[in-house]
Write an enzyme that holds these catalytic residues in place. Structure first.
Site, PDB file in Angstrom:
ATOM      1  N   GLY A 304      38.979  35.648  36.549  1.00  0.00           N
ATOM      2  CA  GLY A 304      40.031  36.020  37.499  1.00  0.00           C
ATOM      3  C   GLY A 304      40.468  37.451  37.254  1.00  0.00           C
ATOM      4  O   GLY A 304      39.657  38.308  36.897  1.00  0.00           O
ATOM      5  N   GLU A 305      41.751  37.728  37.461  1.00  0.00           N
ATOM      6  CA  GLU A 305      42.335  39.048  37.211  1.00  0.00           C
ATOM      7  C   GLU A 305      41.781  40.134  38.129  1.00  0.00           C
ATOM      8  O   GLU A 305      42.011  41.314  37.897  1.00  0.00           O
ATOM      9  CB  GLU A 305      42.106  39.499  35.756  1.00  0.00           C
ATOM     10  CG  GLU A 305      42.639  38.558  34.713  1.00  0.00           C
ATOM     11  CD  GLU A 305      42.305  39.003  33.290  1.00  0.00           C
ATOM     12  OE1 GLU A 305      41.670  40.062  33.128  1.00  0.00           O
ATOM     13  OE2 GLU A 305      42.683  38.280  32.353  1.00  0.00           O
TER      14      GLU A 305
END
Length: 337
Positions: A304-305
């Protein structure tokens, strides 16, 4: 910059007034592509990608100068049910890591020449536990989407929206189940790495949350009932990018759940977006299929991120370098047959 909506009616109006790409610029780019020193179609999806970008930026020889990565962070009440391998405090700790430049996405943004902004959203006030109550009030939803809208730099020429929020794969799974149907296990994966017992708790929470709002057909209300502030902010940012004619590279499963809300609220709302990658999180491939997006990369990422979307900036840079920088047959003095 103030968001141009103060209520759901205003938000829905923006979803019905979506700018279109510049058809003339796209046609000019296609004509140039046909004259470049290569067999037509030999660069595969790079050619499609460059023409897509040219249309949204309104130029036949586009260059990528100001990509933006915007990371949104929020906390989730459902974490108290043991659906994550990490405690909620990690969200704020990771925000500090982003701000200090120590996360993976910081390195990727730097590698591909993108600016990166971080936007924590009421981390001391988790959303409601969506199993038993709405995750957000209408005011919370609007505030988070407005924060996403404001985070977009109008001068940017590409947006990657990313997230941080312990428990947010659970929320994303519940949104996908509510909007796409199926079984909770179809959409629920291990997220940060929960064990079998944690996965069972997570799937049960997803099933119960979706069951609580069964019959709800308004995607914005589904987002309010089951989502998180960071997911709502990503939806707001993607919508803002459309109104600024800024192309978007979608990140992983959680970002795509935010995109799904827009996709279901207004067909064509994601025409300015491509899928950066297909991640390892269970349900991401199915979610991309629902969005009608083929991923640019498939590397088994599940961080993610914004990491996968940011990595895909390199692919877009390559596509634009070829369209805008290659010589035509006439310029190179090469016979085109």
């Amino acid at each position: 910059m103030t968001a141009p909506f103060t209520d759901l009616a205003g938000l829905r109006a923006l979803l019905q007034e979506l700018p279109a790409p510049d058809a003339a610029a796209q046609a000019d780019a296609a004509a140039r592509n046909a004259q470049l020193t290569k067999p037509m179609g030999s660069l595969g999806r790079l050619e499609e990608l460059a023409l897509w970008y040219a249309g949204w930026r309104g130029t036949s020889r586009p260059r990528l100068a100001r990509p933006q990565v915007a990371i949104f962070a929020g906390n989730h009440g459902v974490v108290a049910r043991g659906v994550s391998a990490f405690p909620a405090e990690v969200t704020a700790q990771m925000v500090g890591n982003f701000e200090a430049g120590g996360a993976a996405v910081n390195q990727l943004a730097r590698a591909f020449g993108a600016t990166m902004t971080v936007h924590p959203l009421d981390l001391d006030r988790p959303t409601g536990d969506f199993v038993t109550e709405p995750a957000m009030s209408e005011a919370d939803l609007l505030a988070a989407m407005a924060a996403g809208w404001r985070a977009v730099d109008p001068e940017a020429d590409l947006l990657v929206a990313g997230e941080m929020g312990i428990g947010n794969t659970c929320a994303a799974s519940a949104i996908a189940l509510a909007l796409e149907g199926g079984e909770a296990r179809d959409w629920t994966g291990r997220g940060t790495g929960v064990d079998d017992a944690g996965l069972a708790r997570k799937a049960e929470a997803v099933a119960q949350g979706a069951a609580r709002i069964v019959g709800e057909s308004d995607p914005l209300q589904v987002l309010r009932q089951l989502g998180g502030r960071e997911i709502a902010a990503m939806a707001g940012a993607i919508l803002a990018a459309r109104h600024h004619r800024i192309p978007v590279i979608l990140d992983g499963f959680i970002c795509c759940s935010a995109a799904l809300v827009l996709h279901r609220a207004a067909p064509g709302a994601l025409d300015h977006a491509v899928a950066g990658h297909q991640g390892a999180e269970s349900g991401h491939a199915r979610l991309l299929e629902a969005l009608g997006k083929a991923p640019l990369l498939s590397l088994g990422l599940r961080l993610g991120e914004g990491s996968g979307g940011t990595l895909a900036i390199g692919v877009l840079r390559g596509a634009l370098a070829c369209l805008s920088g290659m010589a035509t047959f006439a310029e190179a003095g090469v016979s085109d047959g």
